[in-house]
Design a protein around this motif. Structure first.
Motif, PDB file in Angstrom:
ATOM      1  N   TYR A   1       0.781  -1.134   0.035  1.00  0.00           N
ATOM      2  CA  TYR A   1      -0.111   0.014   0.054  1.00  0.00           C
ATOM      3  C   TYR A   1       0.852   1.457  -0.032  1.00  0.00           C
ATOM      4  CZ  TYR A   1      -2.887   3.893   1.642  1.00  0.00           C
ATOM      5  OH  TYR A   1      -3.223   5.048   2.090  1.00  0.00           O
TER       6      TYR A   1
ATOM      7  N   ALA B   1       0.526   3.735  -3.106  1.00  0.00           N
ATOM      8  CA  ALA B   1      -0.396   4.995  -2.616  1.00  0.00           C
ATOM      9  C   ALA B   1       0.487   5.943  -2.329  1.00  0.00           C
ATOM     10  CB  ALA B   1      -1.396   4.539  -1.658  1.00  0.00           C
TER      11      ALA B   1
ATOM     12  N   GLN C   1      -6.759   9.232   6.858  1.00  0.00           N
ATOM     13  CA  GLN C   1      -6.417   8.162   7.559  1.00  0.00           C
ATOM     14  C   GLN C   1      -6.637   8.254   9.082  1.00  0.00           C
ATOM     15  OE1 GLN C   1      -4.439   4.805   6.050  1.00  0.00           O
ATOM     16  NE2 GLN C   1      -4.239   5.618   4.058  1.00  0.00           N
ATOM     17  N   PHE C   2      -5.940   9.596   9.586  1.00  0.00           N
ATOM     18  CA  PHE C   2      -5.659   9.714  10.920  1.00  0.00           C
ATOM     19  C   PHE C   2      -6.710  10.288  11.441  1.00  0.00           C
ATOM     20  CE2 PHE C   2      -4.033  13.159  13.601  1.00  0.00           C
ATOM     21  CZ  PHE C   2      -3.880  12.688  14.730  1.00  0.00           C
TER      22      PHE C   2
ATOM     23  N   ALA D   1      -9.209   7.886  12.935  1.00  0.00           N
ATOM     24  CA  ALA D   1      -8.735   7.045  14.160  1.00  0.00           C
ATOM     25  C   ALA D   1      -8.747   8.279  15.319  1.00  0.00           C
ATOM     26  CB  ALA D   1      -7.255   6.750  13.725  1.00  0.00           C
TER      27      ALA D   1
ATOM     28  N   VAL E   1     -10.576   7.460  19.182  1.00  0.00           N
ATOM     29  CA  VAL E   1      -9.872   7.813  20.474  1.00  0.00           C
ATOM     30  C   VAL E   1     -10.559   8.370  21.281  1.00  0.00           C
ATOM     31  CG1 VAL E   1      -8.155   8.817  21.948  1.00  0.00           C
ATOM     32  CG2 VAL E   1      -7.545   7.620  19.549  1.00  0.00           C
TER      33      VAL E   1
ATOM     34  N   LYS F   1       4.180  31.914   8.082  1.00  0.00           N
ATOM     35  CA  LYS F   1       5.413  31.755   9.136  1.00  0.00           C
ATOM     36  C   LYS F   1       6.800  31.640   8.423  1.00  0.00           C
ATOM     37  CE  LYS F   1       3.959  31.771  13.133  1.00  0.00           C
ATOM     38  NZ  LYS F   1       4.217  32.924  13.656  1.00  0.00           N
TER      39      LYS F   1
ATOM     40  N   LEU G   1      13.090  26.277   6.318  1.00  0.00           N
ATOM     41  CA  LEU G   1      13.116  25.862   7.651  1.00  0.00           C
ATOM     42  C   LEU G   1      14.195  25.094   7.887  1.00  0.00           C
ATOM     43  CD1 LEU G   1       9.117  25.025   8.321  1.00  0.00           C
ATOM     44  CD2 LEU G   1      10.834  26.839   9.603  1.00  0.00           C
TER      45      LEU G   1
ATOM     46  N   LYS H   1      21.021  26.355  13.196  1.00  0.00           N
ATOM     47  CA  LYS H   1      20.739  26.323  14.356  1.00  0.00           C
ATOM     48  C   LYS H   1      21.482  25.384  15.052  1.00  0.00           C
ATOM     49  CE  LYS H   1      17.211  29.465  15.160  1.00  0.00           C
ATOM     50  NZ  LYS H   1      17.525  30.829  15.932  1.00  0.00           N
TER      51      LYS H   1
ATOM     52  N   MET I   1       6.112  32.970  17.088  1.00  0.00           N
ATOM     53  CA  MET I   1       6.361  31.493  17.309  1.00  0.00           C
ATOM     54  C   MET I   1       7.986  31.486  16.675  1.00  0.00           C
ATOM     55  SD  MET I   1       4.772  27.962  16.379  1.00  0.00           S
ATOM     56  CE  MET I   1       3.162  28.006  16.939  1.00  0.00           C
TER      57      MET I   1
ATOM     58  N   ILE J   1      11.742  29.317  16.007  1.00  0.00           N
ATOM     59  CA  ILE J   1      12.015  27.948  15.259  1.00  0.00           C
ATOM     60  C   ILE J   1      11.812  26.764  16.052  1.00  0.00           C
ATOM     61  CG2 ILE J   1      14.390  28.287  15.410  1.00  0.00           C
ATOM     62  CD1 ILE J   1      12.575  27.383  12.177  1.00  0.00           C
TER      63      ILE J   1
ATOM     64  N   LEU K   1       8.362  25.891  17.012  1.00  0.00           N
ATOM     65  CA  LEU K   1       7.907  25.110  15.776  1.00  0.00           C
ATOM     66  C   LEU K   1       8.062  23.713  15.577  1.00  0.00           C
ATOM     67  CD1 LEU K   1       5.937  25.937  13.325  1.00  0.00           C
ATOM     68  CD2 LEU K   1       7.917  26.288  12.146  1.00  0.00           C
TER      69      LEU K   1
ATOM     70  N   LEU L   1       0.699  11.373  16.234  1.00  0.00           N
ATOM     71  CA  LEU L   1       0.250  10.762  14.738  1.00  0.00           C
ATOM     72  C   LEU L   1       0.682   9.448  14.619  1.00  0.00           C
ATOM     73  CD1 LEU L   1       0.542  13.207  11.832  1.00  0.00           C
ATOM     74  CD2 LEU L   1      -0.485  10.999  11.565  1.00  0.00           C
TER      75      LEU L   1
ATOM     76  N   LEU M   1      -1.226   7.193  17.452  1.00  0.00           N
ATOM     77  CA  LEU M   1      -2.381   7.065  17.022  1.00  0.00           C
ATOM     78  C   LEU M   1      -3.095   6.555  15.758  1.00  0.00           C
ATOM     79  CD1 LEU M   1      -3.964  10.328  18.246  1.00  0.00           C
ATOM     80  CD2 LEU M   1      -4.281   8.355  19.355  1.00  0.00           C
ATOM     81  N   ALA M   2      -1.881   6.085  15.067  1.00  0.00           N
ATOM     82  CA  ALA M   2      -2.285   5.725  13.574  1.00  0.00           C
ATOM     83  C   ALA M   2      -2.802   4.135  13.940  1.00  0.00           C
ATOM     84  CB  ALA M   2      -0.951   5.232  12.830  1.00  0.00           C
ATOM     85  N   PRO M   3      -4.008   4.158  13.029  1.00  0.00           N
ATOM     86  CA  PRO M   3      -4.770   2.936  13.246  1.00  0.00           C
ATOM     87  C   PRO M   3      -4.154   1.682  13.080  1.00  0.00           C
ATOM     88  CG  PRO M   3      -4.966   3.789  10.863  1.00  0.00           C
ATOM     89  CD  PRO M   3      -4.198   5.045  11.687  1.00  0.00           C
TER      90      PRO M   3
ATOM     91  N   ARG N   1      -7.356   9.448  -6.502  1.00  0.00           N
ATOM     92  CA  ARG N   1      -7.734   9.116  -4.801  1.00  0.00           C
ATOM     93  C   ARG N   1      -8.549   7.816  -5.013  1.00  0.00           C
ATOM     94  NH1 ARG N   1      -7.415  13.055  -1.356  1.00  0.00           N
ATOM     95  NH2 ARG N   1      -7.696  11.460   0.647  1.00  0.00           N
TER      96      ARG N   1
ATOM     97  N   GLU O   1      -5.927   5.018  -4.751  1.00  0.00           N
ATOM     98  CA  GLU O   1      -5.346   5.108  -3.569  1.00  0.00           C
ATOM     99  C   GLU O   1      -6.277   4.578  -2.349  1.00  0.00           C
ATOM    100  OE1 GLU O   1      -4.496   5.939   0.555  1.00  0.00           O
ATOM    101  OE2 GLU O   1      -6.146   7.009  -0.593  1.00  0.00           O
TER     102      GLU O   1
END
Lengths: 358, 445
Positions: free
Chosen positions: A47, A51, A299-300, A303, A307, A335, A343, A350, B1, B3, B6, B17, B20-22, B86, B89
């Motif tokens: 997958y 995907a 997908q998140f 889920a 919770v 930002k 970034l 840094k 904010m 860096i 951030l 994430l 909690l991912a399934p 999609r 997918e």
């Protein structure tokens, strides 16, 4: 602490001019490449390949192409989807009309055809610039849409305008399972990214950047705008066209002109803007952001709802996905207007000063 | 904010994430898994949502009736937004879950084209009831595609039969002009070869008028219609394109009773907003129309909605697209039931076994009546060479506030005319893909 270049002395010009002058960068990149070529094919499931990883690699390649034109040469384009379409359909026609033509050659010829078309549509850039040029390149989009929808020859007279390819192989290597497809795209991306990086570091890249920063001044110091602009269009379209051929052949295997609609052009432009104009790394970041994030959110969210014991409907999820995705785009642009790549480089700065940043 | 914050928040987010991912539930293949590709958002949501509700409500009804010989159905939705990438997918995401997908029904001709290449590799059948590629009727070449109940070629042929009947015979088609206003996508282009072939045969002129996605901009198209004054207009639209076309017809003054839509242009969302303005407009019906009185609909209301488990709103149960989704779902379920007859009752069927079931589907009138589909559809019987199973079509007309079957008679597509075209197109596909069509012996396996 670890990321520090103290004590790394350059004793030759070659050492001074290499792509990654800092040893830690070199090792990181090598590590990433090793993971990408060896670890991922062993670990990842089908997958993820189909995907996420394969679309990510191909769109990264296209984003690099767009970045050359928009980021390095300063010519805004809204026709990237069109050049992808040209690459895909040209490769398709070479593939089916010339018996026994190797797959690699078909794909590269697709890219070359796209480069030629790119030059033609780049001609207006000699006269108009900025938003006006964007509108002129939009014409490329509508033109190719029209060509592939209306002229049956290009789609081999298929009644529905949809074409497909199969039995792909390179020198006996069958490209039919996800791992081989992934590796095939990865090889393309690695070689092309290296090419692009080097091109932007040598004379031609500097010409593009001079044109981008101020074309009148560039002309005064002896850079030919005709050559610089058209070469940027050609190289960019070559990259984008090759990506288009890969998208059609490797990712979709069966496609219609709608796969390269104006939405795709916008998507590619957003990738380079969010990722970072004028950086190769930024193209990869941008592609990852645009390809992966919506799928992850999709997908998140259910889920996350689970919770807290909330059941989110399918429609709710896809609306939320759009809201969050849009919000993140705005957030990143406010930002860090220079994109995610900026970034990244600020982060590296840094790290060099750590633990005493100033 | 700054860096640092951030970076910190970004890494925290990633952490959250990943944690909690399934976690994928490992395949406990006790249940038959039906992945459901839907579109409840985007330009075509108004038409996609009722279809999806019908599809899922029927699965719920089967569970409420005790499953397929005791095997319960589990299902999961995935939103495609009618976009091919999609859709692909979603397919990749769902195909391996819960012990493997039973069948896919993408409700999009574009996605069907893409999945046609993948289905044989993954061994999952693809049902495209009333859409998809017309030549996939030939099961010898398209082993995994099932355009059950009808293809666009069937639709085009019946539409011309209907026009001929109105004119008093096919001889009167000579010299007539028929305009095809179509969605500019593989979906809209499907009928063109048949229309052109019929045009040559009967001597009428086909005008092709493409409309770009999503179809809200049709001024130029209808200007052309005003200039050329075609004798009939065939509307091959989807979603908002249909109601826009009817509005434009109204403002151009083109008589609505000379307009005819494909079965995807013949549902409530297409005409509801135009109401009186669409009066007289007719559309093909994929056997069924709006069926609020069918027994299966009453069962859904009493066994699913009465318990508060309905997917959509109660009012839309039994509407045209709802019924289309319901029928599509039923065909998939019956494929599993048929497969169980051979491979073991009360067992979970694999994609390969379901394919056999779909290929040997035989729903006679008695079975249909028992399932509550009396009057909704006619018997369907598939075979190895014919993956369509039925080529009967009805015609319905909008009377200003509901669809009714103006002519109670049924039309059947001319198989003698269509079959050679199907064979030719599928033969070309087989040649391109270097596929060997299945022989009658292989069919028996």
């Amino acid at each position: 602490m670890l990321y520090r270049e103290n004590g790394q002395f350059k004793t030759t010009y070659a050492a001074d001019q290499q792509i990654f002058p800092i040893a830690q960068d070199r090792w990181t990149i090598l590590g990433i490449l090793l993971i990408a070529f060896i670890a991922i094919p062993l670990l990842v499931d089908e997958y993820l390949f189909r995907a996420i990883l394969i679309p990510f690699l191909i769109l990264s390649l296209a984003a690099i192409g767009v970045n050359i034109l928009v980021g390095y040469c300063g010519q805004i384009t809204l026709g990237a989807g069109a050049f992808m379409a040209v690459g895909a359909y040209a490769a398709y026609n070479f593939h089916i009309r010339i018996e026994g033509l190797p797959l690699l050659v078909s794909i590269l010829l697709g890219g070359l055809t796209s480069a030629l078309v790119g030059i033609v549509f780049g001609i207006p850039s000699l006269r108009v610039r900025g938003l006006y040029l964007a509108v002129a390149t939009l014409a490329a989009q509508f033109f190719t849409d029209w060509v592939f929808l209306r002229i049956p020859w290009f789609t081999d007279n298929s009644s529905s305008g949809s074409v497909s390819v199969s039995n792909l192989q390179v020198m006996g290597w069958q490209i039919d399972n996800p791992v081989s497809k992934y590796l095939f795209c990865l090889i393309f991306l690695t070689i092309f990214a290296l090419l692009a990086k080097n091109m932007t570091r040598c004379a031609i890249g500097r010409q593009w950047m001079a044109i981008r920063d101020m074309d009148v001044a560039a002309e005064v110091i002896g850079i030919r705008p005709l050559f610089a602009k058209l070469s940027a269009f050609a190289v960019s379209s070559f990259f984008v066209g090759t990506a288009g051929a890969l998208w059609g052949f490797i990712h979709l295997a069966s496609w219609e002109p709608a796969a390269f609609s104006v939405d795709r052009s916008f998507q590619l432009l957003f990738m380079v803007i969010i990722g970072g104009l004028g950086t190769i790394m930024g193209s990869l970041f941008g592609a990852a952001f645009i390809v992966v994030l919506p799928i992850v959110l999709n997908q998140f969210l259910p889920a996350l709802g689970g919770v807290f014991g909330i059941k989110i409907s399918t429609a709710g999820v896809s609306h939320a996905e759009l809201i969050i995705f849009g919000g993140l785009i705005v957030f990143f642009l406010i930002k860090e207007p220079h994109g995610i790549a900026r970034l990244w480089s600020t982060g590296k700065e840094k790290l060099r000063l750590w633990p005493f940043p100033h | 904010m700054n860096i640092r914050k951030l970076a910190l928040s970004a890494s925290l987010c990633t952490l959250a994430l990943t944690s909690l991912a399934p976690t994928q539930a490992s395949a406990a293949a006790k249940d038959q898994y039906f992945p459901v590709l839907v579109y409840r958002t985007g330009a075509y949501a108004a038409n996609g949502a009722p279809w999806a509700n019908g599809y899922i409500d029927y699965l719920k009804l089967v569970n409420a009736r005790g499953g397929i010989n005791g095997v319960k159905i589990i299902f999961e939705e995935c939103e495609t937004g009618y976009a091919t990438d999609r859709g692909v997918e979603c397919y990749e995401r769902l195909k391996g879950k819960n012990g493997g997908a039973t069948v896919f029904q993408p409700l999009s001709t574009g996605v069907t084209f893409a999945l046609t290449e993948k289905a044989p590799v993954d061994k999952i059948p693809l049902i495209t009831a009333g859409y998809g590629r017309s030549e996939s009727q030939n099961g010898a070449v398209f082993t995994w595609n099932f355009p059950l109940l009808g293809t666009y070629w069937v639709g085009a042929d019946v539409a011309i039969q209907y026009f001929a009947k109105k004119l008093g015979g096919v001889a009167n088609l000579k010299g007539k002009k028929i305009a095809l206003v179509y969605h500019d996508s593989p979906y809209g282009k499907e009928p063109i070869p048949v229309l052109e072939e019929l045009g040559k045969k009967y001597g009428f002129d086909v005008q092709l008028l493409p409309v770009a996605h999503p179809g809200v901009e049709q001024k130029a198209t209808w200007l052309q219609i005003r200039q050329h004054r075609p004798d009939y207009v065939l509307l091959w639209g989807w979603g908002v394109m249909n109601s826009t076309a009817l509005r434009e017809a109204q403002s151009t003054g083109y008589p609505r009773d000379k307009m005819m839509g494909i079965w995807w242009a013949g549902a409530e969302p297409d005409v509801k907003d135009v109401a009186e303005g669409a009066k007289g407009y007719s559309a093909l019906a994929l056997q069924h129309g709006a069926e609020p009185d069918a027994k299966v609909v009453k069962d859904i209301l009493s066994m699913v909605y009465a318990k508060g488990q309905g997917t959509g709103s109660k009012e839309e149960v039994g509407q045209v697209l709802y019924m289309r989704g319901l029928l599509s779902s039923m065909l998939g379920v019956e494929g599993v039931r048929k497969a169980q007859e051979r491979f073991g009752k009360g067992k979970v069927m694999t994609g390969e076994q379901v394919r056999w079931g779909l290929e040997n589907l035989n729903l006679d009138q008695k079975t249909l009546d028992a399932m509550g589909f009396a009057g909704v559809m006619r018997p369907v019987q598939t075979s190895c060479l014919d993956h369509m199973g039925s080529s009967w079509v009805r015609i319905e007309t909008w009377n200003g506030n509901k669809w009714e079957f103006s002519t109670p008679d049924w039309y059947q597509a001319d198989e003698k005319f269509l079959r050679p075209m199907v064979m030719l197109a599928s033969g070309k596909y087989a040649e391109e893909k270097k596929l060997k069509p299945r022989t009658p012996e292989e069919c028996k396996l």
